[in-house]
Design an enzyme around this catalytic site. Sequence first.
Site, PDB file in Angstrom:
ATOM      1  N   SER A 235      58.403  -7.591  25.679  1.00  8.83           N
ATOM      2  CA  SER A 235      59.834  -7.689  25.418  1.00  8.83           C
ATOM      3  C   SER A 235      60.590  -6.599  26.169  1.00  8.83           C
ATOM      4  O   SER A 235      60.478  -6.496  27.383  1.00  8.83           O
ATOM      5  CB  SER A 235      60.075  -7.623  23.911  1.00  8.83           C
ATOM      6  N   ASP A 464      60.691 -19.050  24.129  1.00  6.82           N
ATOM      7  CA  ASP A 464      60.830 -17.699  23.561  1.00  6.82           C
ATOM      8  C   ASP A 464      62.266 -17.507  23.080  1.00  6.82           C
ATOM      9  O   ASP A 464      63.210 -17.717  23.829  1.00  6.82           O
ATOM     10  CB  ASP A 464      60.492 -16.669  24.641  1.00  6.82           C
ATOM     11  N   HIS A 492      57.699 -15.442  20.434  1.00  2.88           N
ATOM     12  CA  HIS A 492      58.074 -14.348  21.327  1.00  2.88           C
ATOM     13  C   HIS A 492      56.836 -13.659  21.871  1.00  2.88           C
ATOM     14  O   HIS A 492      56.007 -13.155  21.108  1.00  2.88           O
ATOM     15  CB  HIS A 492      58.932 -13.354  20.553  1.00  2.88           C
TER      16      HIS A 492
END
Length: 522
Positions: A235, A464, A492
């Site tokens: 991320s 995502d 995710h």
Amino acid sequence: MDTSRLLRTTGTVIAAAGLLLSGCTSGGSGTPRASASSGGASEAPSAAPTAVPAALRPYYDQKLSWRECGVPGFDCTTLKVPLDYENPGGGDIDIAVARRKATDPAKRLGSLVVNPGGPGGSGIGYLQAYAGIGYPAPVRAAYDMVSFDPRGVDRSSPVECLNGPAMDKYTQVDQTPDTPAEQALLVAAFKEFAGACRTHSQRILPHVSTVDAARDMDVLRAALGDEKLNYVGASYGTFLGATYADLFPGRTGRLVLDGAMDPSRPAIDLNRDQTEGFETAFRAFAADCAKQTDCPLGRGTPEQVAERLKEFFRKVDAQPVPTTDRSRAALGESLATTGVIAALYDENAWPQLREALEAAINGDGDGLLALADSYYERGQDGKYANLMSANAAVNCLDQPPAFAGPEAVEKALPSFAKASPVFGAGLAWASLNCAYWPEKATGTARALHAKGAPPIVVVGTTRDPATPYKWAQALAGQLDSGVLLTYDGDGHTAYGRGSACIDSAINQYLLEGTAPKDQKKC
């Protein structure tokens, strides 16, 4: 995501990834997860000098003193770095570091630094709860698993803002203001949060950018005795890793950037993209929910399910739902929305979301409140981790704010509503927080190329919610040596989430240095 907090998958705290950008509630910062008005990088040269500047040499030459730190199998140390890299003589800060040694020293390849995202996620917590014990065994055999709390985060000179009761109040502020008075209350909340950060964290606040953290990683690399940095970032951690590679391409080793951000996108575009990502994830949930006998939103198309959720939010806005937590007001629209968004990070949480929505519709808000608390890292004692504070601090330095004031948000509302009829308005207003930040942004949106770096694996998941797939495509295209690895799925990030295809490709790269074929799909 934290198994002890309802929703852990790869070990990344939900909020870490979730707060990359707008944050989804008044606690958000520009994903997390950073987070937002997030996304850019400070202007920096595409390559760093081969020699370390003399003023920084004492930091690069420091010897780490490892000690036990309360979790069996792990040891910890403290890394000293300059508070201000432009003025190395202006004082130090301490960076907390943790390690689990390679389980097979004969196969040891060096250190593998991991970062869970955010910005604001604790790397040490991630390492001890997941990466150091949950990464594939061959990877843990070959690498010392290492992580750190980036500057401003948790154990590393943390940014501190509001206390627990004040954060409770802050997270309940109406994020979809319907009147000028409600707008004024939201703006006042953003100003109060920013003012508290300045009051309690004045020394560290100007020095927590992603570029600062990337420079800290190079000091850490040297102190660990590694010639090059091997790294897995999830991320927001992909932005940190890409920033490192752009600053230090010659010191870049095997980098995996999973759930990638696009550093070239201005804050408003990043926020709108993420809004669209949550809509995509919600539609996947809605399609699945409509097939379940226990779907509290009924049968029908995703659009029909979405309309029923919007109607639920409208009712909660007008009449909050009771909870058993007597220390807080009843569950309002902001916390209810956060609870739903939290569950969209991981498809394994969909049954829990159905149950929480069913209860809330019937007058019991405890389930959605628990999901929202996991997102914000609020403990049962009413205390919050510093995730929300660090998230805002990093994001508001990394890029200029998405909006200058409420008028700009109002103009953008139609485009956000188009991106997500369910979440658009709330995410647009959440993107306003950096407008009132006490420190001017030091970074800006720009492409990162990392010219001269070896192959860098960029991983994107097609549905995502927090880091839309097109961001991975964009980052892989920007990086001179970027290689795109695609996971066709929900949730995710992708590594360690059940895809043997993804895991084997990344494991081979980390262990043998062989990158997957560009555009490989799993």
